[in-house]
Enzyme design. Structure first.
Site, PDB file in Angstrom:
ATOM      1  N   LYS A   1     -15.964  15.050  11.906  1.00 27.03           N
ATOM      2  CA  LYS A   1     -17.001  14.669  12.862  1.00 27.03           C
ATOM      3  C   LYS A   1     -17.436  15.900  13.631  1.00 27.03           C
ATOM      4  O   LYS A   1     -16.755  16.368  14.522  1.00 27.03           O
ATOM      5  CB  LYS A   1     -16.489  13.565  13.774  1.00 27.03           C
TER       6      LYS A   1
ATOM      7  N   GLU B   1      -5.664  -3.797  -1.527  1.00 28.82           N
ATOM      8  CA  GLU B   1      -6.076  -4.916  -0.671  1.00 28.82           C
ATOM      9  C   GLU B   1      -7.190  -5.757  -1.290  1.00 28.82           C
ATOM     10  O   GLU B   1      -7.531  -6.823  -0.789  1.00 28.82           O
ATOM     11  CB  GLU B   1      -6.565  -4.393   0.696  1.00 28.82           C
TER      12      GLU B   1
ATOM     13  N   TRP C   1     -21.399  13.423  10.487  1.00 28.56           N
ATOM     14  CA  TRP C   1     -20.232  13.401   9.608  1.00 28.56           C
ATOM     15  C   TRP C   1     -20.396  14.382   8.451  1.00 28.56           C
ATOM     16  O   TRP C   1     -21.457  14.475   7.845  1.00 28.56           O
ATOM     17  CB  TRP C   1     -20.029  11.997   9.021  1.00 28.56           C
TER      18      TRP C   1
ATOM     19  N   THR D   1       0.871  -1.179   0.000  1.00 30.34           N
ATOM     20  CA  THR D   1       0.000   0.000   0.000  1.00 30.34           C
ATOM     21  C   THR D   1       0.908   1.229   0.000  1.00 30.34           C
ATOM     22  O   THR D   1       2.074   1.135   0.385  1.00 30.34           O
ATOM     23  CB  THR D   1      -0.879   0.045   1.257  1.00 30.34           C
TER      24      THR D   1
END
Ligand code: ADP
Length: 551
Positions: free
Chosen positions: A439, A330, A444, A185
């Site tokens: 947040k 992934e 959100w 990654t």
């Protein structure tokens, strides 16, 4: 009772056996690193891959070993992949766009034994070679004539090295669950982590990619694989093109508009896949030179969000169908495709473009859910947004050497780190990265949504939104702007531009102008650096918390 079917292991090197047998003379065209456009075919590619495998085994490479490649998309790189897999080892694609220290880190972490690299990357590797104790030999992907002078230990020209094998060799037998490839990654947070693909996961993932709602690729296609093999497993194209017998075109190191156009036109390409920035360069080139794309039928666009204008230009101006896709290293990496289900066919054309801004629906083989912070499933209503989690035969179960610990929830789902909505038709839309979502008072706010709108302001070149501490709301949005050359947008004018386009309570509490915004090695905004830089930023609203009451 057991089924009575044969146990035919899903081994990735069988893909090149198939291509060589059924499509032996199908062309593989590469823009070579030396310059000229060169041609081979699947039969020849397999013969050379067998030599690679034989040569690796002669070197002492054994099943489970890692062999690194640092190379552009060319036939040489492709035959190296198959040769490495065929020796029972795992190809480790090193991404040259990582920072130098990260490159050294991942080669050491993977304990790569050999490094096969393009001449382009010799200076880069020379500068870190003293930090690479596991590398026993450097194989430079060129011939004697192209061999640069180098101090790299045991450096050899690939063609000389390969000539030591006669190709009289059978693939090394391994289990379908054995490691077959590796990709790290890009390490936006912490050190890069190793994703390890198995033969089985690569075969299943590539079969899935070929399906009609996804790549829809066949032997009649000419596929231009722009997406680099060092980026997220080449989105499966190094396998799916061969398993369908498509003609394969490989662009080498030249991804600019003129070079891509040359290949599209000369090789009569029908299908391609790349990130939005590559397509942007191509579209600009086409516009500037008043060119057409008569043969290109469809393109897969992913890696970051595909803008609506890009989908529309491709379709309206050039008659090319855009399939927006989402995924991650992934996930091998493909996760969703935005092809149209019949229930969306009746939408007006503009509404179809809106729909195509979504990242799409998962194919068979990818299970998906969205949850709140407590892991409770959220409704698929296109509004509720939460953590996007996935499960499937080509999704990581752990990182190499256990980095990051347990990465699955109790039901075996992997948290993608993305925040998304899913609508009633099963179409997923990315709202933000979970680490970047703001947040505010328990709700959100999507930083991406605000950024996308802010860059539409005529004086704004680039925009980033981060959450900054607030005494009453926990966090509130701070808008960071890079102005266009010789422009100085005011906070007032940018906020006025946002008004009516986002919910009132999403409005940034402050705006700052900066010269530049830091990016990751793969071109994504480096929010961690911005959060560090502005960690002490005092929002005007924080000094007078009462002012926001009731908003
Ligand atoms: P890299 O950072 O090297 O590009 P990945 O390809 O693994 O590594 O990045 C995966 C992430 O890229 C996803 O989790 C998501 O945040 C983002 N991404 C990928 N495709 C899209 C897309 N179509 N729209 C928005 N974000 C995307």
């Amino acid at each position: 009772m057991l089924g009575l079917m044969q146990n035919w292991p899903l081994l990735a090197y069988k893909i090149i056996d198939y291509a060589a047998q059924q499509h032996p003379r199908r062309k593989v065209v590469s823009r070579s690193i030396e310059g000229p456009i060169v041609e081979t075919n699947y039969a020849q590619l397999r013969n050379r891959a067998l030599k690679v495998a034989q040569r690796l085994v002669a070197h002492g490479i054994r099943p489970g070993d890692r062999v690194a490649t640092l190379a552009w998309n060319t036939a040489r790189h492709l035959e190296c992949w198959y040769g490495i897999m065929g020796a029972g080892a795992a190809y480790h694609t090193v991404n040259p766009r990582l920072f130098k220290d990260q490159i050294a880190f991942i080669i050491n972490h993977a304990e790569d034994r050999l490094l096969l690299l393009d001449t382009t990357f010799v200076p880069l590797i020379e500068s870190v070679a003293d930090q690479l104790p596991t590398i026993e030999r450097y194989v430079i992907l060129t011939d004697k004539a192209g061999m640069p002078k180098t101090a790299l230990i045991n450096a050899v020209a690939y063609e000389d090295w390969l000539a030591e094998a006669d190709g009289n060799f059978s693939w090394v037998e391994v289990d379908e669950n054995d490691a077959c490839g590796m990709c790290y990654t890009s390490g936006t947070t912490g050190e890069p982590k190793g994703v390890v693909y198995s033969h089985r996961s690569n075969v299943l993932h590539s079969l899935i990619a070929c399906m009609s709602d996804n790549f829809r690729i066949s032997s009649r296609d000419v596929a231009l694989m722009v997406v680099p093999m060092f980026h997220a497993n080449s989105w499966s194209l190094a396998f799916s093109a061969l398993m369908t017998g498509a003609t394969l075109v490989l662009p080498g190191s030249k991804l600019d508009g003129a070079s891509i156009y040359e290949l599209l036109e000369k090789e009569k390409v029908t299908f391609s896949a790349a990130v939005p920035t590559v397509w942007l360069m191509l579209l600009q080139y086409l516009e500037a030179n008043n060119l057409e794309l008569p043969l290109l039928e469809r393109v897969i666009i992913g890696g970051s969000a595909c803008p609506r204008a890009m989908t529309k230009t491709f379709a309206d101006r050039f008659g090319v169908d855009v399939i927006h896709a989402w995924g991650m290293t992934e996930m091998s990496p493909l996760g969703t495709f935005c092809s149209l289900k019949p229930e969306t066919k009746s939408l007006e054309i503009e509404a179809q473009y809106d729909l195509k801004m979504k990242q799409g629906h998962p194919p068979f083989g990818v299970e998906m859910k969205i949850t709140d912070d407590e892991g409770r499933a959220l409704p698929w209503d296109g509004k509720a947004f939460g953590r996007l989690k996935v499960r499937g035969p080509a999704v990581s179960s752990a990182y190499f050497k256990g980095a990051g610990g347990n990465i699955l929830d109790d039901d075996g789902f992997f948290d993608t780190g993305d925040v998304a909505t899913v609508d009633e038709f099963g179409y997923m839309q990315i709202v933000d990265r979970s680490k970047d979502v703001i947040k505010s008072g328990g709700e959100w706010i999507s930083s991406i949504d605000i950024e996308n709108i802010a860059v539409g302001h005529p004086d704004v070149a680039e925009a980033a939104v981060i959450g900054v501490r607030h005494p009453k709301w926990d966090e509130r949005p701070l808008l960071i702007i890079v102005p266009k050359k010789d422009r100085t947008p005011t906070k007032q004018s940018v906020l006025a531009f946002l008004e009516g386009k986002i919910a009132k309570w999403w409005m940034p509490d402050d705006m700052v102008l900066v010269q530049e915004i830091p990016h990751t090695a793969t071109g994504k905004i480096l929010k961690t650096a911005l959060r560090d830089k502005f960690s002490n930023h005092v929002l005007p609203t924080a000094q007078e918390p009462a002012a926001r009451t009731g908003s």
